[in-house]
Design a protein around this motif. Structure first.
Motif, PDB file in Angstrom:
ATOM      1  N   MET A  27       0.825  -1.215   0.000  1.00 53.26           N
ATOM      2  CA  MET A  27       0.000   0.000   0.000  1.00 53.26           C
ATOM      3  C   MET A  27       0.856   1.261   0.000  1.00 53.26           C
ATOM      4  SD  MET A  27      -3.255  -0.571  -0.078  1.00 53.26           S
ATOM      5  CE  MET A  27      -4.096   0.727   0.797  1.00 53.26           C
ATOM      6  N   VAL A  28       1.913   1.265   0.806  1.00 52.77           N
ATOM      7  CA  VAL A  28       2.786   2.439   0.865  1.00 52.77           C
ATOM      8  C   VAL A  28       3.478   2.638  -0.484  1.00 52.77           C
ATOM      9  CG1 VAL A  28       4.889   3.372   1.916  1.00 52.77           C
ATOM     10  CG2 VAL A  28       3.092   2.417   3.361  1.00 52.77           C
ATOM     11  N   ILE A  29       3.998   1.553  -1.051  1.00 58.05           N
ATOM     12  CA  ILE A  29       4.673   1.649  -2.356  1.00 58.05           C
ATOM     13  C   ILE A  29       3.690   2.108  -3.420  1.00 58.05           C
ATOM     14  CG2 ILE A  29       5.772   0.294  -4.182  1.00 58.05           C
ATOM     15  CD1 ILE A  29       7.038  -1.399  -1.868  1.00 58.05           C
ATOM     16  N   LEU A  30       2.508   1.498  -3.468  1.00 58.55           N
ATOM     17  CA  LEU A  30       1.504   1.882  -4.455  1.00 58.55           C
ATOM     18  C   LEU A  30       1.063   3.325  -4.258  1.00 58.55           C
ATOM     19  CD1 LEU A  30      -0.404   1.161  -6.789  1.00 58.55           C
ATOM     20  CD2 LEU A  30      -2.006   0.264  -5.079  1.00 58.55           C
ATOM     21  N   GLY A  31       0.879   3.738  -3.015  1.00 56.13           N
ATOM     22  CA  GLY A  31       0.461   5.112  -2.730  1.00 56.13           C
ATOM     23  C   GLY A  31       1.438   6.134  -3.286  1.00 56.13           C
ATOM     24  N   TYR A  32       2.724   5.904  -3.060  1.00 61.30           N
ATOM     25  CA  TYR A  32       3.724   6.850  -3.562  1.00 61.30           C
ATOM     26  C   TYR A  32       3.859   6.767  -5.081  1.00 61.30           C
ATOM     27  CZ  TYR A  32       4.905   8.264   1.058  1.00 61.30           C
ATOM     28  OH  TYR A  32       4.820   8.789   2.322  1.00 61.30           O
ATOM     29  N   TYR A  33       3.727   5.569  -5.634  1.00 60.58           N
ATOM     30  CA  TYR A  33       3.828   5.415  -7.089  1.00 60.58           C
ATOM     31  C   TYR A  33       2.677   6.121  -7.798  1.00 60.58           C
ATOM     32  CZ  TYR A  33       3.607   3.273 -11.685  1.00 60.58           C
ATOM     33  OH  TYR A  33       3.514   3.079 -13.037  1.00 60.58           O
ATOM     34  N   PRO A  41      -6.627   6.700 -17.026  1.00 59.06           N
ATOM     35  CA  PRO A  41      -7.421   5.561 -16.545  1.00 59.06           C
ATOM     36  C   PRO A  41      -6.609   4.615 -15.655  1.00 59.06           C
ATOM     37  CG  PRO A  41      -7.849   5.932 -18.882  1.00 59.06           C
ATOM     38  CD  PRO A  41      -6.714   6.842 -18.490  1.00 59.06           C
ATOM     39  N   VAL A  42      -5.318   4.470 -15.936  1.00 56.76           N
ATOM     40  CA  VAL A  42      -4.463   3.607 -15.116  1.00 56.76           C
ATOM     41  C   VAL A  42      -4.381   4.165 -13.697  1.00 56.76           C
ATOM     42  CG1 VAL A  42      -2.082   2.798 -14.783  1.00 56.76           C
ATOM     43  CG2 VAL A  42      -3.131   2.699 -17.052  1.00 56.76           C
ATOM     44  N   LYS A  43      -4.202   5.482 -13.570  1.00 49.53           N
ATOM     45  CA  LYS A  43      -4.111   6.093 -12.237  1.00 49.53           C
ATOM     46  C   LYS A  43      -5.415   5.892 -11.473  1.00 49.53           C
ATOM     47  CE  LYS A  43      -2.757  10.260  -9.784  1.00 49.53           C
ATOM     48  NZ  LYS A  43      -1.916  11.439  -9.857  1.00 49.53           N
ATOM     49  N   PHE A  44      -6.550   6.072 -12.134  1.00 54.71           N
ATOM     50  CA  PHE A  44      -7.838   5.868 -11.463  1.00 54.71           C
ATOM     51  C   PHE A  44      -8.009   4.412 -11.030  1.00 54.71           C
ATOM     52  CE2 PHE A  44      -9.123   9.788 -13.838  1.00 54.71           C
ATOM     53  CZ  PHE A  44      -9.313  10.560 -12.704  1.00 54.71           C
ATOM     54  N   GLN A  45      -7.550   3.475 -11.864  1.00 51.57           N
ATOM     55  CA  GLN A  45      -7.640   2.053 -11.496  1.00 51.57           C
ATOM     56  C   GLN A  45      -6.758   1.758 -10.283  1.00 51.57           C
ATOM     57  OE1 GLN A  45      -9.712  -0.496 -12.931  1.00 51.57           O
ATOM     58  NE2 GLN A  45      -9.098  -1.264 -10.934  1.00 51.57           N
ATOM     59  N   LEU A  46      -5.545   2.319 -10.279  1.00 53.42           N
ATOM     60  CA  LEU A  46      -4.649   2.118  -9.129  1.00 53.42           C
ATOM     61  C   LEU A  46      -5.238   2.710  -7.853  1.00 53.42           C
ATOM     62  CD1 LEU A  46      -1.142   2.737 -10.743  1.00 53.42           C
ATOM     63  CD2 LEU A  46      -2.211   0.545 -10.163  1.00 53.42           C
ATOM     64  N   TYR A  47      -5.872   3.875  -7.963  1.00 51.82           N
ATOM     65  CA  TYR A  47      -6.528   4.469  -6.793  1.00 51.82           C
ATOM     66  C   TYR A  47      -7.643   3.556  -6.286  1.00 51.82           C
ATOM     67  CZ  TYR A  47      -4.299   9.004  -6.148  1.00 51.82           C
ATOM     68  OH  TYR A  47      -3.411   9.987  -5.825  1.00 51.82           O
TER      69      TYR A  47
END
Length: 186
Positions: A27-33, A41-47
């Protein structure tokens, strides 16, 4: 005659510990990435994935707390000082508090920003507060600083575990490892 406390955490506790360690690191890695990505659309999917996982972590923390308070914990080594025992208890209290506060602030932030939280893209969760852009921005800052606090506490937790393993050699680390061998009866 009461039974002695276990020498290790139950397998379910150990499994939850390591599952949550992996989820929190991810979660921390994904949050910063995802913060570094341009709107797409990729950013919205990751969120979305980040929010699903955050709610899952929140659920797992509640399960973990319920399990912890309904099952006996292993005793701490007699060689530990009173200060070390209190530091361990306070450290765990902070870790649990942060594991609850971070997903809750994330959910509050989404609610304040007017962005629905939909578990697995299927189950909409209720907004915790009304839409309020200013509050949403404040919650972003709170969420980030709580994550910094969590990172600090996890580093301290790992350092304490390494100290117990390699300096104190008191086998405290073996209580939480995921060996699947049965506990020896004494």
């Amino acid at each position: 005659m009461s039974t002695p406390p276990p020498t290790r955490y139950p397998l379910f506790s150990r499994f939850l510990h390591w599952l949550m360690a992996i989820l929190l690191l991810g979660m921390v890695i994904l949050g910063y990435y995802m913060k570094s990505l341009p709107m797409s659309p990729v950013k919205f999917q990751l969120y979305s994935w980040h929010k699903w996982t955050g709610i899952s972590v929140l659920t797992l923390v509640v399960v973990r707390l319920l399990w912890r308070y309904t099952h006996r914990l292993p005793s701490l080594p007699h060689s530990m000082s009173v200060i070390s025992i209190w530091a361990a208890k306070i450290g765990h209290l902070f870790l649990y508090g942060l594991m609850l506060a971070i997903p809750i602030t994330g959910w509050l932030m989404s609610s304040a920003k007017g962005i629905p939280t939909v578990m697995f893209g299927l189950y909409p969760l209720p907004d915790l507060i009304s839409k309020n852009k200013e509050l949403g921005n404040t919650l972003v800052t709170v969420h980030i600083w709580l994550n910094y606090a969590l990172i600090t506490m996890v580093i301290a937790h790992v350092m304490a575990a390494l100290k117990h393993q390699f300096i104190d050699r008191d086998r405290i680390f073996s209580r939480i490892t995921l060996r699947f061998t049965p506990e020896k009866k004494t």
